[in-house]
Design a protein around this motif. Structure first.
Motif, PDB file in Angstrom:
ATOM      1  N   ALA A   1       0.840  -1.205   0.000  1.00 23.81           N
ATOM      2  CA  ALA A   1       0.000   0.000   0.000  1.00 23.81           C
ATOM      3  C   ALA A   1       0.877   1.258   0.000  1.00 23.81           C
ATOM      4  O   ALA A   1       0.611   2.215  -0.731  1.00 23.81           O
ATOM      5  N   ARG A   2       1.922   1.239   0.793  1.00 21.87           N
ATOM      6  CA  ARG A   2       2.829   2.406   0.828  1.00 21.87           C
ATOM      7  C   ARG A   2       3.422   2.673  -0.549  1.00 21.87           C
ATOM      8  O   ARG A   2       3.499   3.812  -1.002  1.00 21.87           O
ATOM      9  N   ALA A   3       3.852   1.592  -1.212  1.00 22.13           N
ATOM     10  CA  ALA A   3       4.448   1.757  -2.543  1.00 22.13           C
ATOM     11  C   ALA A   3       3.415   2.292  -3.529  1.00 22.13           C
ATOM     12  O   ALA A   3       3.708   3.193  -4.322  1.00 22.13           O
ATOM     13  N   ALA A   4       2.196   1.750  -3.464  1.00 24.77           N
ATOM     14  CA  ALA A   4       1.155   2.200  -4.396  1.00 24.77           C
ATOM     15  C   ALA A   4       0.807   3.665  -4.147  1.00 24.77           C
ATOM     16  O   ALA A   4       0.661   4.455  -5.092  1.00 24.77           O
ATOM     17  N   VAL A   5       0.702   4.040  -2.892  1.00 24.42           N
ATOM     18  CA  VAL A   5       0.355   5.428  -2.556  1.00 24.42           C
ATOM     19  C   VAL A   5       1.440   6.375  -3.064  1.00 24.42           C
ATOM     20  O   VAL A   5       1.151   7.413  -3.662  1.00 24.42           O
ATOM     21  N   ARG A   6       2.690   6.008  -2.849  1.00 22.43           N
ATOM     22  CA  ARG A   6       3.799   6.843  -3.304  1.00 22.43           C
ATOM     23  C   ARG A   6       3.783   6.994  -4.827  1.00 22.43           C
ATOM     24  O   ARG A   6       3.960   8.071  -5.379  1.00 22.43           O
ATOM     25  N   ALA A   7       3.571   5.861  -5.505  1.00 14.86           N
ATOM     26  CA  ALA A   7       3.563   5.883  -6.972  1.00 14.86           C
ATOM     27  C   ALA A   7       2.392   6.713  -7.498  1.00 14.86           C
ATOM     28  O   ALA A   7       2.560   7.510  -8.422  1.00 14.86           O
ATOM     29  N   LEU A   8       1.218   6.555  -6.904  1.00 24.07           N
ATOM     30  CA  LEU A   8       0.048   7.308  -7.364  1.00 24.07           C
ATOM     31  C   LEU A   8       0.273   8.803  -7.183  1.00 24.07           C
ATOM     32  O   LEU A   8      -0.098   9.611  -8.037  1.00 24.07           O
ATOM     33  N   GLU A   9       0.888   9.151  -6.077  1.00 25.78           N
ATOM     34  CA  GLU A   9       1.188  10.564  -5.835  1.00 25.78           C
ATOM     35  C   GLU A   9       2.129  11.090  -6.917  1.00 25.78           C
ATOM     36  O   GLU A   9       1.895  12.138  -7.513  1.00 25.78           O
ATOM     37  N   ARG A  10       3.185  10.312  -7.212  1.00 27.14           N
ATOM     38  CA  ARG A  10       4.159  10.736  -8.237  1.00 27.14           C
ATOM     39  C   ARG A  10       3.533  10.836  -9.612  1.00 27.14           C
ATOM     40  O   ARG A  10       3.942  11.649 -10.427  1.00 27.14           O
ATOM     41  N   LEU A  11       2.578   9.955  -9.889  1.00 29.43           N
ATOM     42  CA  LEU A  11       1.938   9.955 -11.214  1.00 29.43           C
ATOM     43  C   LEU A  11       0.870  11.031 -11.319  1.00 29.43           C
ATOM     44  O   LEU A  11       0.211  11.158 -12.347  1.00 29.43           O
ATOM     45  N   GLY A  12       0.674  11.782 -10.249  1.00 26.76           N
ATOM     46  CA  GLY A  12      -0.215  12.949 -10.314  1.00 26.76           C
ATOM     47  C   GLY A  12      -1.669  12.679  -9.998  1.00 26.76           C
ATOM     48  O   GLY A  12      -2.555  13.430 -10.447  1.00 26.76           O
ATOM     49  N   ALA A  13      -1.951  11.618  -9.219  1.00 27.39           N
ATOM     50  CA  ALA A  13      -3.348  11.336  -8.838  1.00 27.39           C
ATOM     51  C   ALA A  13      -3.977  12.575  -8.192  1.00 27.39           C
ATOM     52  O   ALA A  13      -3.312  13.323  -7.472  1.00 27.39           O
ATOM     53  N   GLY A  14      -5.261  12.758  -8.465  1.00 28.23           N
ATOM     54  CA  GLY A  14      -5.950  13.912  -7.891  1.00 28.23           C
ATOM     55  C   GLY A  14      -6.174  13.762  -6.400  1.00 28.23           C
ATOM     56  O   GLY A  14      -6.249  14.747  -5.666  1.00 28.23           O
ATOM     57  N   GLY A  15      -6.290  12.529  -5.935  1.00 21.59           N
ATOM     58  CA  GLY A  15      -6.473  12.279  -4.512  1.00 21.59           C
ATOM     59  C   GLY A  15      -6.222  10.811  -4.226  1.00 21.59           C
ATOM     60  O   GLY A  15      -6.484   9.954  -5.078  1.00 21.59           O
ATOM     61  N   VAL A  16      -5.675  10.523  -3.061  1.00 18.64           N
ATOM     62  CA  VAL A  16      -5.435   9.136  -2.668  1.00 18.64           C
ATOM     63  C   VAL A  16      -6.061   8.908  -1.297  1.00 18.64           C
ATOM     64  O   VAL A  16      -5.734   9.617  -0.338  1.00 18.64           O
ATOM     65  N   THR A  17      -6.969   7.927  -1.229  1.00 19.48           N
ATOM     66  CA  THR A  17      -7.606   7.580   0.038  1.00 19.48           C
ATOM     67  C   THR A  17      -7.161   6.179   0.440  1.00 19.48           C
ATOM     68  O   THR A  17      -7.184   5.264  -0.391  1.00 19.48           O
ATOM     69  N   VAL A  18      -6.740   6.029   1.669  1.00 14.68           N
ATOM     70  CA  VAL A  18      -6.288   4.725   2.163  1.00 14.68           C
ATOM     71  C   VAL A  18      -7.351   4.172   3.112  1.00 14.68           C
ATOM     72  O   VAL A  18      -7.758   4.857   4.056  1.00 14.68           O
TER      73      VAL A  18
END
Ligand code: NAP
Length: 270
Positions: free
Chosen positions: A121-138
């Motif tokens: 989950a940490r890796a996915a959240v980091r990657a989504l942030e880098r790829l410019g996701a508009g928002g990430v909810t865990v």
């Protein structure tokens, strides 16, 4: 670790490049982790992969960390440089490449839900942030753990949801990532009623290659992938770190597909 495809993937890569290397799998109990890591030095091993449940606890046994490993507080790859052991995290690169190269998804501006609050989950959240996701909810069953993982996405709009609430609010998201082990034993990771054709579902589980979540998402009209692409790309990044050579990704991918197919020939890969 019993489900690891990594020996087959790396074995194919070594053969493809004519390297006289071998990738071995060891089950290590938590209390023996320090001794096992020290053994890499003693044996002169080129490196190692680390999988659950050791990805976070292994940090204290290493001499240094790459930027990615430090940023998420999780290590999946160890590189030996002389007597020093360096921790890396290639799951971030693996997830990103799966999203961009395999799925062909532009996550810029999308609303992403990540289920689970462990190393993946940490890796996915980091990657989504880098790829410019508009928002990430865990979403996780332990809210304090979810908050720690959401904090990894410090450059984007990140927040948390309770597990039950996430199930009720699936319609509020564009991309759903399963970063829990739910699905490895045939269980449905999350109630799928809220999934529809507008959703993209990324299940990080690769064995079985079609989890109940992937099947349910496809039945609801969503696009859904298993984690086999991430597995191959994170392995390729580890290979690059250990050998300094460009990984033979096609050969690694073919080996992964073959290994999964041998386990369950009735199902597709992703
Ligand atoms: P992990 O560090 O053990 O974390 C697992 C997470 O799932 C934790 O947040 C855990 O919550 C949660 N969880 C477990 N059982 C649950 C349940 N019954 N209900 C709700 N949440 C539950 O594991 P990981 O390393 O992140 O790996 C997670 C999955 O991703 C595994 O299936 C692994 O195979 C896969 N993965 C795939 C790749 C790839 O390359 N495709 C790479 C890495 C991982 P608690 O903390 O409360 O237990």
């Amino acid at each position: 670790m019993g489900h690891s495809l990594s020996p087959a993937i790396h074995g194919a890569a070594f053969r493809s490049l004519g390297l006289d290397w071998v990738y071995l799998r060891f089950d290590v109990e938590p209390e023996a982790l320090g001794a096992a890591v020290a053994g890499l030095r003693a044996l002169g091993a080129m490196g190692a992969n680390v999988t659950m449940p050791h990805k976070e606890t292994v940090l204290e046994h290493l001499d240094d960390l790459s930027g990615d490993a430090r940023s998420v507080g999780a290590v999946n790859t160890i590189q030996r440089v002389g007597d020093r052991l360096i921790g890396h995290n290639t799951d971030i690169d693996g997830f990103s490449r799966m999203v961009v190269e395999d799925v062909g998804l532009d996550v810029a501006g999308t609303r992403c839900l990540v289920l689970g609050a462990g190393g993946a989950a940490r890796a996915a959240v980091r990657a989504l942030e880098r790829l410019g996701a508009g928002g990430v909810t865990v979403a996780a069953r332990r809210v304090e753990q979810a908050e720690r993982v959401a904090a990894v996405a410090d450059g984007t709009n990140a927040n948390t949801l309770g597990w039950d609430e996430a199930e009720r609010k699936l319609g509020a998201f564009d991309v759903v990532v399963n970063a829990t082990p739910l699905g490895m034993k045939g269980e449905l990771a999350i109630a799928s009623e809220g999934l529809g054709p507008s959703h993209v579902v990324l299940d990080l589980i690769y064995d079985p290659p079609t989890t109940p979540l992937v099947a349910a998402a496809r039945a609801a009209g969503a696009r859904a992938w298993s984690g086999l692409g991430m597995l191959v790309h994170q392995a390729a990044a580890s290979f690059r770190i250990w050998t300094g050579s460009e990984p033979p990704v096609e050969a690694m991918s073919a080996a992964a597909l073959h290994a999964v197919g041998r386990r369950d020939p009735r199902t597709e890969s992703r």
